[in-house]
Design an enzyme around this catalytic site. Structure first.
Site, PDB file in Angstrom:
ATOM      1  N   ARG A 236      57.171  43.254  69.438  1.00 60.06           N
ATOM      2  CA  ARG A 236      55.765  43.221  68.656  1.00 60.06           C
ATOM      3  C   ARG A 236      54.438  44.483  69.745  1.00 60.06           C
ATOM      4  O   ARG A 236      55.319  44.089  70.918  1.00 60.06           O
ATOM      5  CB  ARG A 236      55.270  41.890  69.152  1.00 60.06           C
ATOM      6  N   GLU A 265      49.271  47.453  62.449  1.00 54.98           N
ATOM      7  CA  GLU A 265      49.898  48.868  61.504  1.00 54.98           C
ATOM      8  C   GLU A 265      49.337  48.910  60.344  1.00 54.98           C
ATOM      9  O   GLU A 265      50.247  49.393  59.661  1.00 54.98           O
ATOM     10  CB  GLU A 265      51.034  48.327  62.540  1.00 54.98           C
ATOM     11  N   HIS A 299      58.324  50.284  60.945  1.00 56.23           N
ATOM     12  CA  HIS A 299      58.412  48.963  61.453  1.00 56.23           C
ATOM     13  C   HIS A 299      59.343  48.820  60.663  1.00 56.23           C
ATOM     14  O   HIS A 299      59.310  48.211  59.090  1.00 56.23           O
ATOM     15  CB  HIS A 299      57.077  47.855  60.711  1.00 56.23           C
TER      16      HIS A 299
END
Length: 337
Positions: A236, A265, A299
């Site tokens: 994270r 993000e 991600h």
């Protein structure tokens, strides 16, 4: 089953997997966009909501869901800091998550990013694209069997990456406040100071606990790393001080950085944004300006068939268990007794 679920952040190629794994017969609706304040009206008329990272389930959105009678707010992710658990509890809403999925999904990515930045593969590709075919000294590195890799956080994912590095002959060090027994054949535990001092690659697999370990990996830790070392974050963004990382790369305190996560993000990932680099002060723009010493992936750590199957299957099971009054596993907020 006439139980209606809306799933946000569902990529087009995931829909077939959702449908194939829907053994319970839930009435599913898929949205590719993430849940935000602007599109919260989409949840009206549904019984349950299924989220992923970067979906907004703060008090404002949860209150609106409660107003519309939505009791089940689940996430198909391990992380759940995008859900305000206190607000959900106050609303009498039920929250469930997926505590684990294939650990190699994230581990494989971290392994690949570590290799890429250590060997300067991103830099080599960028150079040849510009018709510069000279070898870069940054690519002149020890082979795998001469590398030391430091794994911060030796849970399932960290241990999976450690096995990958061990398999190619690297020396693997681990740090964890709760060390595991019986893994001496995979890694050697060390103090964080020794791990950072010795490692050529440092990979972060530390869970984020809001208000407890924010920016725990910051300037002090970066200064302990080798100037030839690279940092990889597939955990994270909140556990790192991104400004300190940017400064460390600029100043040559570390060789490079690779990350699958950044702060804010949700404003970028999952969409095409030609304007992303326009705000030069934003973290994204600063990372982009440092390419290829810094690389960002959107991600995708859990973006594998194996992990997706686990996420979907467990999420469906969570809904089924909730409807049957079984709140023994995977529930973060349960009905009041």
């Amino acid at each position: 089953m006439s139980f209606k679920i809306i799933s946000f952040g569902t990529r087009d190629n995931e829909v077939a997997h959702f449908d194939a794994l829907n053994k319970q017969g839930f009435d599913m609706t898929y949205k590719s966009e993430n849940l935000t304040h602007d599109n919260i009206d989409l949840v009206k008329g549904f019984d349950g909501v299924l989220l992923r990272a970067n979906n907004v389930a703060d008090k404002q959105n949860l209150d609106k869901m409660a107003e519309w009678g939505i009791k089940y707010v689940f996430t198909r992710t391990v992380g759940y800091n995008h859900i305000d658990l206190d607000a959900a509890k106050a609303n009498g809403q039920i929250v469930a998550f997926v505590p684990a999925y294939s650990p190699y999904a994230v581990a494989d990515l971290a392994f690949g990013l570590g290799i890429m930045q250590n060997r300067n593969l991103s830099g080599a590709v960028a150079s040849t694209k510009q018709s510069d075919f000279r070898p870069n000294p940054a690519s002149f590195v020890p082979e795998f069997q001469s590398l030391t890799v430091g794994i911060l956080g030796t849970g399932k994912i960290g241990l999976a990456e450690a096995k990958l590095w061990k398999g190619v002959g690297a020396k693997v060090l681990g740090y964890d406040p709760f060390p595991k027994d019986g893994i001496d054949d995979i890694l050697t535990y060390a103090s964080m100071e020794d791990l950072l001092k010795e490692s050529d690659i440092v990979s972060l697999h530390v869970p984020y606990f809001k208000g407890k370990n924010d920016q725990f990996f910051a300037a002090e830790q970066l200064k302990q790393m080798k100037s030839s070392a690279v940092l990889v974050n597939t955990a994270r963004a909140e556990i790192t001080d991104e400004e300190a990382i940017i400064a460390a790369v600029k100043n040559g305190e570390i060789k490079g950085f690779a990350t699958d996560v950044i702060s804010n993000e949700g404003a970028y990932f999952g969409q095409v944004d030609p304007e992303a680099a326009k705000d030069e002060k934003s973290i994204m723009a600063q990372f982009q300006a440092l390419y290829p010493k810094v690389v960002v992936t959107p991600h995708i750590g859990s973006y594998t068939e194996n992990a997706l199957t686990d996420m979907i299957s467990i999420s469906y099971q969570n809904f089924e268990n909730a409807l049957n009054g079984n709140f023994e596993n995977n529930f973060l907020v349960k009905p009041e007794a």
